[in-house]
Design a protein around this motif. Structure first.
Motif, PDB file in Angstrom:
ATOM      1  N   MET A 175      -2.099  13.091  -2.050  1.00  0.00           N
ATOM      2  CA  MET A 175      -3.579  13.607  -2.350  1.00  0.00           C
ATOM      3  C   MET A 175      -4.577  12.767  -1.628  1.00  0.00           C
ATOM      4  O   MET A 175      -5.725  13.294  -1.135  1.00  0.00           O
ATOM      5  N   LEU A 176      -4.513  11.326  -1.672  1.00  0.00           N
ATOM      6  CA  LEU A 176      -5.564  10.650  -0.996  1.00  0.00           C
ATOM      7  C   LEU A 176      -5.282  10.871   0.468  1.00  0.00           C
ATOM      8  O   LEU A 176      -6.358  10.865   1.478  1.00  0.00           O
ATOM      9  N   SER A 177      -4.287  10.833   1.080  1.00  0.00           N
ATOM     10  CA  SER A 177      -3.897  11.130   2.556  1.00  0.00           C
ATOM     11  C   SER A 177      -4.445  12.560   2.821  1.00  0.00           C
ATOM     12  O   SER A 177      -5.124  12.543   4.174  1.00  0.00           O
ATOM     13  N   GLY A 178      -4.408  13.633   2.124  1.00  0.00           N
ATOM     14  CA  GLY A 178      -4.989  14.806   2.679  1.00  0.00           C
ATOM     15  C   GLY A 178      -6.501  14.827   2.509  1.00  0.00           C
ATOM     16  O   GLY A 178      -7.167  15.496   3.365  1.00  0.00           O
ATOM     17  N   ALA A 179      -7.028  13.777   1.361  1.00  0.00           N
ATOM     18  CA  ALA A 179      -8.392  13.762   1.541  1.00  0.00           C
ATOM     19  C   ALA A 179      -8.934  12.849   2.667  1.00  0.00           C
ATOM     20  O   ALA A 179     -10.105  13.323   3.325  1.00  0.00           O
ATOM     21  N   CYS A 180      -8.490  11.699   3.093  1.00  0.00           N
ATOM     22  CA  CYS A 180      -8.723  11.041   4.218  1.00  0.00           C
ATOM     23  C   CYS A 180      -7.750   9.841   4.494  1.00  0.00           C
ATOM     24  O   CYS A 180      -7.580   8.771   3.734  1.00  0.00           O
ATOM     25  N   LEU A 181      -6.908  10.100   5.421  1.00  0.00           N
ATOM     26  CA  LEU A 181      -5.738   9.463   5.691  1.00  0.00           C
ATOM     27  C   LEU A 181      -6.313   7.804   6.238  1.00  0.00           C
ATOM     28  O   LEU A 181      -5.555   7.064   5.868  1.00  0.00           O
ATOM     29  N   ALA A 182      -7.279   8.062   6.965  1.00  0.00           N
ATOM     30  CA  ALA A 182      -7.698   6.670   7.571  1.00  0.00           C
ATOM     31  C   ALA A 182      -8.021   5.649   6.377  1.00  0.00           C
ATOM     32  O   ALA A 182      -7.983   4.556   6.657  1.00  0.00           O
ATOM     33  N   LEU A 183      -8.620   6.282   5.386  1.00  0.00           N
ATOM     34  CA  LEU A 183      -9.035   5.300   4.106  1.00  0.00           C
ATOM     35  C   LEU A 183      -7.740   5.079   3.205  1.00  0.00           C
ATOM     36  O   LEU A 183      -7.429   3.996   2.936  1.00  0.00           O
ATOM     37  N   GLN A 184      -6.921   6.126   2.994  1.00  0.00           N
ATOM     38  CA  GLN A 184      -5.536   5.703   2.292  1.00  0.00           C
ATOM     39  C   GLN A 184      -4.802   4.792   2.657  1.00  0.00           C
ATOM     40  O   GLN A 184      -4.048   4.167   1.908  1.00  0.00           O
ATOM     41  N   LEU A 185      -4.660   4.422   4.274  1.00  0.00           N
ATOM     42  CA  LEU A 185      -3.714   3.419   4.659  1.00  0.00           C
ATOM     43  C   LEU A 185      -4.011   2.204   3.994  1.00  0.00           C
ATOM     44  O   LEU A 185      -2.978   1.355   3.631  1.00  0.00           O
ATOM     45  N   CYS A 186      -5.169   1.971   3.346  1.00  0.00           N
ATOM     46  CA  CYS A 186      -5.479   0.536   2.839  1.00  0.00           C
ATOM     47  C   CYS A 186      -4.902   0.409   1.612  1.00  0.00           C
ATOM     48  O   CYS A 186      -4.031  -0.593   1.405  1.00  0.00           O
ATOM     49  N   PRO A 187      -4.813   1.242   0.741  1.00  0.00           N
ATOM     50  CA  PRO A 187      -4.125   1.054  -0.630  1.00  0.00           C
ATOM     51  C   PRO A 187      -2.962   1.274  -0.555  1.00  0.00           C
ATOM     52  O   PRO A 187      -1.754   0.509  -1.276  1.00  0.00           O
ATOM     53  N   LEU A 188      -2.218   2.098   0.664  1.00  0.00           N
ATOM     54  CA  LEU A 188      -0.856   2.156   0.577  1.00  0.00           C
ATOM     55  C   LEU A 188      -0.253   0.879   1.088  1.00  0.00           C
ATOM     56  O   LEU A 188       0.860   0.533   0.451  1.00  0.00           O
ATOM     57  N   LEU A 189      -0.730   0.265   1.788  1.00  0.00           N
ATOM     58  CA  LEU A 189      -0.241  -0.997   2.374  1.00  0.00           C
ATOM     59  C   LEU A 189      -0.190  -2.058   1.166  1.00  0.00           C
ATOM     60  O   LEU A 189       0.734  -3.040   0.755  1.00  0.00           O
ATOM     61  N   SER A 190      -1.450  -2.202   0.310  1.00  0.00           N
ATOM     62  CA  SER A 190      -1.599  -2.998  -0.602  1.00  0.00           C
ATOM     63  C   SER A 190      -0.255  -2.739  -1.822  1.00  0.00           C
ATOM     64  O   SER A 190       0.284  -3.651  -2.159  1.00  0.00           O
ATOM     65  N   GLN A 191       0.041  -1.431  -2.033  1.00  0.00           N
ATOM     66  CA  GLN A 191       0.952  -0.973  -3.044  1.00  0.00           C
ATOM     67  C   GLN A 191       2.387  -1.765  -2.489  1.00  0.00           C
ATOM     68  O   GLN A 191       3.302  -2.023  -3.154  1.00  0.00           O
ATOM     69  N   GLY A 192       2.554  -1.378  -1.178  1.00  0.00           N
ATOM     70  CA  GLY A 192       3.776  -2.058  -0.532  1.00  0.00           C
ATOM     71  C   GLY A 192       4.022  -3.268  -0.813  1.00  0.00           C
ATOM     72  O   GLY A 192       4.879  -4.016  -1.146  1.00  0.00           O
ATOM     73  N   GLN A 193       2.789  -4.265  -0.704  1.00  0.00           N
ATOM     74  CA  GLN A 193       3.020  -5.708  -0.645  1.00  0.00           C
ATOM     75  C   GLN A 193       3.067  -5.823  -2.031  1.00  0.00           C
ATOM     76  O   GLN A 193       3.933  -6.880  -2.530  1.00  0.00           O
ATOM     77  N   ILE A 194       2.312  -5.462  -3.024  1.00  0.00           N
ATOM     78  CA  ILE A 194       2.679  -5.523  -4.544  1.00  0.00           C
ATOM     79  C   ILE A 194       4.096  -5.619  -4.779  1.00  0.00           C
ATOM     80  O   ILE A 194       4.756  -6.432  -5.572  1.00  0.00           O
ATOM     81  N   GLU A 195       4.822  -4.527  -4.291  1.00  0.00           N
ATOM     82  CA  GLU A 195       6.253  -4.426  -4.546  1.00  0.00           C
ATOM     83  C   GLU A 195       7.020  -5.424  -4.138  1.00  0.00           C
ATOM     84  O   GLU A 195       7.904  -5.953  -4.758  1.00  0.00           O
ATOM     85  N   ALA A 196       6.753  -5.696  -3.020  1.00  0.00           N
ATOM     86  CA  ALA A 196       7.688  -6.763  -2.156  1.00  0.00           C
ATOM     87  C   ALA A 196       7.353  -7.997  -2.916  1.00  0.00           C
ATOM     88  O   ALA A 196       8.359  -8.797  -3.234  1.00  0.00           O
TER      89      ALA A 196
END
Length: 569
Positions: free
Chosen positions: A114-135
């Protein structure tokens, strides 16, 4: 550019197709009650519709810019990011030990779409943080976790992933960035990384980089890589960003799309970093983040597809052009427009269900420790990534076609979806690499995970024979064809014969899974649009299967018979 988060669609899929009840019945996820799930989906919808979606056009018209060594983001992006962070959404699936909610990744997948559908350019920021959190949760020391995870989960700091170098793209083993032991538990990192998404910005107080680098005397190739955490600002004893590190932004890439997302060339000049995981264990640690990101990127494609579909449908409802056979005054009365819109909607449903099914398998593996669930999740990940992004590209392209001439006029916004989504088939492992991964590593179990999924398709077909006999028979036949195609691939001694047909094989698998999920949806709602959409998919999309499997089984010979050096002879 109006966007309405598909909250009701997620509710339906989670209840009737993906079966979130199986996940919430586990001890680990028992707090995700139906009321909690419903409230979360509604809140995400409000956030996306009211705050994030209005930023979509701003990011395209006013790109991120590098000013005096600092990246300035698009108007409104900082406030939009704060809304995401303050809602606790970066930690939706993170461990409660460090401030996260500990809820299923399946819900996080809905959030990311839903964030990607709303604004993908901004959604990329939290997506990468989520991946780093898991790592970091899986591989970092307790000391690193204590400093970095609370800040990443809260959104006070953001995370990035630094793999690519000018000479090392898909060939990660060619990485040359170096790490030298400082003798105090830290390392000096030196080298250059390119294509670093959100590598710098002004929306949070610190940027934390995960960097692949090579220790002295490390072996060549991927086996010699280690992973380091390198913050832009070094935290003091209290965890407060205090001193600048040796990290600079050389430049920003000028891209086809995603103008609001700063893609940086990063320079590390003896920057201080700390080892994450074991020495020379960098790829194992990084793959934790990459697998999370691959599902997330597939979800990005689906989110953009949903937005492009909504945009095209709204235009079609208003646009009048020519007489229609049905007498409808808008172009919705034309058969070909309905073909395009129906195909878009049917593929979005299939791709979304596959992504949620992948996320559900990851949740079940985490909740149960089951090797079978782990194998299922691993097998579905490249399918979710490739089919989700291919769907995003195809739907965005079709959206331009629905608009006709207005589709190539930038003011309508239709073209932006095409430009923004195109890169999703490239980053986090190209879709060609996803296909190779599927027929190589993911079939290395002798096809056990593949055949388990095919058996589920057969079970779905059996269960639907009374209500939808024709479609159930078609799905059964499709499962048999897919089984035979899988067996052919497994029988090839030359792995390159598998690789040559890997992309069509992946798409063939996605086509069959999509048909299965459409049939499940029709069983749950046998009247109305669910059944109509299922029949359209079976009539228009599933018949691609035969051609895809023929391509998958053609081998490498026809490809290598071509001499590209003798063109024109």
């Amino acid at each position: 550019m109006p966007y309405t988060a598909p909250v009701s669609e997620f509710k339906f899929l989670l209840e009737h197709v993906v079966d979130i009840a199986q996940i919430t019945a586990t001890e680990r996820f028992c707090e995700a009650t139906p009321d909690v799930v419903d409230a979360i989906l509604r809140e995400i919808g409000h956030l996306c519709d009211g705050i994030i979606a209005p930023l979509q056009r701003e990011g395209d018209l006013h790109p991120a810019a590098l000013e005096n060594g600092v990246v300035r983001t698009s108007p409104g992006f900082a406030a939009g990011y704060r809304a995401i962070a303050e809602g606790g959404w970066l930690g939706l699936s993170a461990s409660p030990e460090h401030g996260g909610m500990g809820l299923p990744l399946t819900l996080n997948t809905a959030l990311n779409e839903m964030l990607s559908g709303a604004c993908l350019a901004l959604q990329l920021c939290p997506l990468l943080s989520q991946g780093q959190i898991e790592a970091l949760e899986h591989h970092a020391s307790d000391e690193i976790k204590a400093v970095y995870l609370p800040k990443l989960v809260s959104g006070e700091w953001t995370g990035t992933m630094n793999l690519t170098e000018p000479q090392a793209g898909s060939d990660v083993g060619a990485v040359q960035t170096r790490a030298r032991d400082n003798g105090d538990g830290s390392f000096a990192i030196t080298g250059q990384k390119i294509y670093i998404t959100w590598g710098d910005h002004d929306v949070a107080e610190n940027v934390v980089h995960l960097v692949l680098a090579r220790l002295p005397d490390a072996p060549t190739g991927t086996r010699g890589l280690s992973l380091f955490i390198v913050p832009k600002w070094l935290p003091d004893a209290d965890g407060v960003p205090d001193a600048p590190n040796g990290v600079t932004v050389v430049s920003l890439e000028h891209k086809l799309g995603l103008h609001g997302s700063p893609t940086c060339v990063m320079q590390y000049d003896g920057a201080t970093g700390w080892l994450v995981g074991a020495p020379q264990g960098g790829m194992a640690a990084m793959f934790t983040m990459m697998n999370n990101a691959r599902l997330g990127v597939g979800t990005q494609g689906i989110g953009v597809a949903e937005a492009a579909f909504q945009h095209a449908l709204a235009y079609a409802r208003d646009r009048r052009q020519g007489r229609t056979p049905s007498g409808e005054r808008s172009i919705l009365g034309h058969a070909d427009v309905r073909r395009m819109l129906g195909g878009m909607q049917a593929d979005i449903f299939a791709a979304r269900a596959i992504a949620l099914s992948c996320a559900a398998a990851i949740d079940m593996q985490q909740a149960t420790g089951s090797a079978e669930w782990a194998a299922r999740a691993a097998f579905l990940t490249p399918i979710a990534k490739a089919f989700g992004t291919d769907t995003g590209i195809a739907v965005a392209n079709e959206g331009v076609q629905v608009h006709g001439g207005m589709g190539v006029i930038e003011e309508t916004g239709a073209a932006q979806f095409c430009r923004d989504v195109r890169v999703t088939a490239i980053y986090e492992g190209t879709n060609g690499i996803q296909g190779m991964d599927l027929v190589g590593r993911k079939l290395s179990d002798g096809g056990e995970a593949a055949f388990s999924l095919i058996k589920e398709v057969e079970d779905t077909a059996r269960a639907a024979r009374d209500a939808f006999s024709a479609e159930a028979e078609a799905l059964w036949d499709a499962a048999q064809s897919l089984r035979e195609g899988t067996e052919w691939l497994l029988a090839q001694d030359d792995l390159n014969d598998r690789f040559a047909g890997s992309v069509p094989f992946l798409r063939a698998f996605a086509r069959v899974l999509g048909a299965q999920f459409h049939l499940r949806a029709a069983q749950a709602a046998p009247r109305g649009n669910r059944a109509a959409l299922m029949r359209l998919y079976f009539a228009q999309q599933l018949p691609e299967l035969g051609g895809l499997l023929a391509q998958a089984q053609s081998g490498a010979g026809p490809l290598y018979a071509l001499d590209f050096h003798a063109q024109g002879d």
